[in-house]
Write an enzyme that holds these catalytic residues in place. Structure first.
Site, mmCIF file in Angstrom:
data_model
loop_
_atom_site.group_PDB
_atom_site.id
_atom_site.type_symbol
_atom_site.label_atom_id
_atom_site.label_comp_id
_atom_site.label_asym_id
_atom_site.label_seq_id
_atom_site.Cartn_x
_atom_site.Cartn_y
_atom_site.Cartn_z
ATOM 1 N N LYS A 41 0.799 -1.225 0.000
ATOM 2 C CA LYS A 41 0.000 0.000 0.000
ATOM 3 C C LYS A 41 0.834 1.279 0.000
ATOM 4 O O LYS A 41 0.287 2.365 -0.164
ATOM 5 C CB LYS A 41 -1.000 -0.013 1.174
ATOM 6 C CG LYS A 41 -1.960 -1.173 1.168
ATOM 7 C CD LYS A 41 -2.891 -1.216 -0.040
ATOM 8 C CE LYS A 41 -4.070 -0.307 0.127
ATOM 9 N NZ LYS A 41 -5.177 -0.633 -0.821
ATOM 10 N N SER A 275 -3.420 -12.231 4.283
ATOM 11 C CA SER A 275 -3.940 -12.084 2.917
ATOM 12 C C SER A 275 -2.944 -12.633 1.892
ATOM 13 O O SER A 275 -3.354 -13.080 0.814
ATOM 14 C CB SER A 275 -4.294 -10.627 2.610
ATOM 15 O OG SER A 275 -3.129 -9.836 2.517
HETATM 16 C C1 PLP Z 1 -2.641 -6.849 4.024
HETATM 17 C C2 PLP Z 1 -3.530 -6.437 2.891
HETATM 18 N N1 PLP Z 1 -3.926 -7.366 2.028
HETATM 19 C C3 PLP Z 1 -4.745 -7.065 1.000
HETATM 20 C C4 PLP Z 1 -5.215 -5.778 0.809
HETATM 21 C C5 PLP Z 1 -6.141 -5.492 -0.335
HETATM 22 O O1 PLP Z 1 -5.542 -4.728 -1.354
HETATM 23 P P1 PLP Z 1 -6.383 -3.811 -2.296
HETATM 24 O O2 PLP Z 1 -6.935 -2.674 -1.470
HETATM 25 O O3 PLP Z 1 -5.452 -3.323 -3.349
HETATM 26 O O4 PLP Z 1 -7.493 -4.645 -2.862
HETATM 27 C C6 PLP Z 1 -4.814 -4.766 1.689
HETATM 28 C C7 PLP Z 1 -5.306 -3.409 1.530
HETATM 29 O O5 PLP Z 1 -5.149 -2.563 2.380
HETATM 30 C C8 PLP Z 1 -3.933 -5.101 2.754
HETATM 31 O O6 PLP Z 1 -3.544 -4.180 3.640
#
Ligand code: PLP
Length: 323
Positions: A41, A275
């Site tokens: 991010k 994630s």
């Molecule tokens: C740890 C983590 N995984 C996945 C995501 C999802 O990414 P995106 O917002 O680009 O879909 C985020 C978003 O903040 C995140 O912090």
């Protein structure tokens, strides 16, 4: 480099060949936790601020405010520290406290919003997020701030469309055949998918959501709360995610995400969060089924250090007692 901002992006790609050794096919992982804020991010944070400056929407001395699960806020805290803006992060109490501490360390003011009655710490639902949204809107008005708005500001999409996707293609020797991505704002899915399909429309792109919260797949929401922090907010429509970029939907359980995050650490030496585990679990399923023998790209979204307070990492230490 002139500042930490120039260290954002150009992250390495690793072939997870230890994990895939008994399978046909390849999983390539882009190590986004090696950005200065330890997550992908940083990229949208940097792009959104640069785009806002260029459009005259952000002036010197103005406040920047954002709703965040922590990673976007950490990216913005870094960008604002270097560029001299004041930054307020608004976050649910359901996200891990490491994130609030890191943002505070980087000079941000952190506003923590209580979860809905009955919500569980570590499990942020769409309802919890609505409360954070309300608080964010109030603060933006009070401070006449620039709202970074990761769910709607196209700088989020552009950061991945202009950089993450093209870098990944280049680093893979243009060998990527599929991509799967756990969705929060959808910025990284949409930006990378658009870049991949510009290069080759045959690259298959899959949306990853938690079991029971697969809103984009059109499934009934039976379990809005889950431990896969950073996404899976049960939002059926996302600004950046266009149907023409989606070739399929995959759902993963928390247990699969956790087991895969632990495999990344033990078998590949890659210390990441829930994630990233979800992305690996989805990619492994694709390799076992419809994408046997192919090359699948995934992002390793953030560092495992952001989850030390959670049960992702059980302690397995032995006390040494002198006789
Ligand atoms: C740890 C983590 N995984 C996945 C995501 C999802 O990414 P995106 O917002 O680009 O879909 C985020 C978003 O903040 C995140 O912090």
């Amino acid at each position: 480099m002139g500042s930490a901002l120039e260290a954002i992006g150009n992250t390495p790609v690793v072939n997870l060949s230890r994990i895939t050794k008994d399978q046909r096919g390849t999983i390539l992982a882009k190590l986004e936790f090696l950005n200065p804020g330890l997550s992908k991010k940083d990229r949208p944070a940097y792009q959104i601020v640069e785009d806002a400056e260029a459009a005259g929407l952000l002036k010197p001395g103005q406040y920047v405010v954002e709703l965040t699960s922590g990673n976007m806020g950490t990216g913005l805290a870094i960008v604002c520290a270097v560029k001299g803006y004041k930054f307020v992060a608004v976050m649910s109490r359901g996200n891990s406290p490491e994130r609030a501490k890191m943002m505070t360390a980087l000079g941000a003011e952190v506003v923590v919003v209580d979860q809905l009655p009955g919500s569980v710490p570590g499990q942020v639902s769409g309802g919890d997020l609505e409360l954070v949204e309300e608080a964010t809107q109030k603060i933006v008005q009070e401070l006449k701030a620039f709202r970074a708005d990761q769910f709607n500001h196209w700088g989020n999409f552009r950061s991945h469309y202009l950089h993450t996707g093209p870098e990944f293609l280049e680093q893979s020797g243009h060998k990527i055949q599929a991509f799967c991505d756990f969705i929060g704002s959808g910025g990284s899915f949409a930006g990378c998918a658009a870049a991949f399909k510009d290069h080759n429309p045959g690259i298959k792109c899959y949306v990853v959501e938690p079991v029971g919260a697969a809103a984009l797949a059109g499934e009934k929401i039976s379990r809005p709360q889950h431990r896969i922090q950073g996404g899976g907010y049960s939002l059926p429509i996302l600004t950046f995610v266009k149907p023409e970029w989606i070739d399929g939907f995959l759902q993963v359980t928390e247990e699969e995400a956790i087991a895969s995050a632990r495999r990344l650490a033990r078998e590949e030496g890659i210390f990441a969060g829930f994630s990233s585990g979800a992305n690996l679990a989805a990619a492994l399923r694709l390799l076992r089924s419809q994408l046997k023998g192919q090359t699948i790209a995934i992002l390793i979204n953030d560092s495992g250090l952001k989850y030390l307070s959670t049960d992702l990492w059980p302690l397995n230490s032995y006390e040494h007692r002198p006789h």
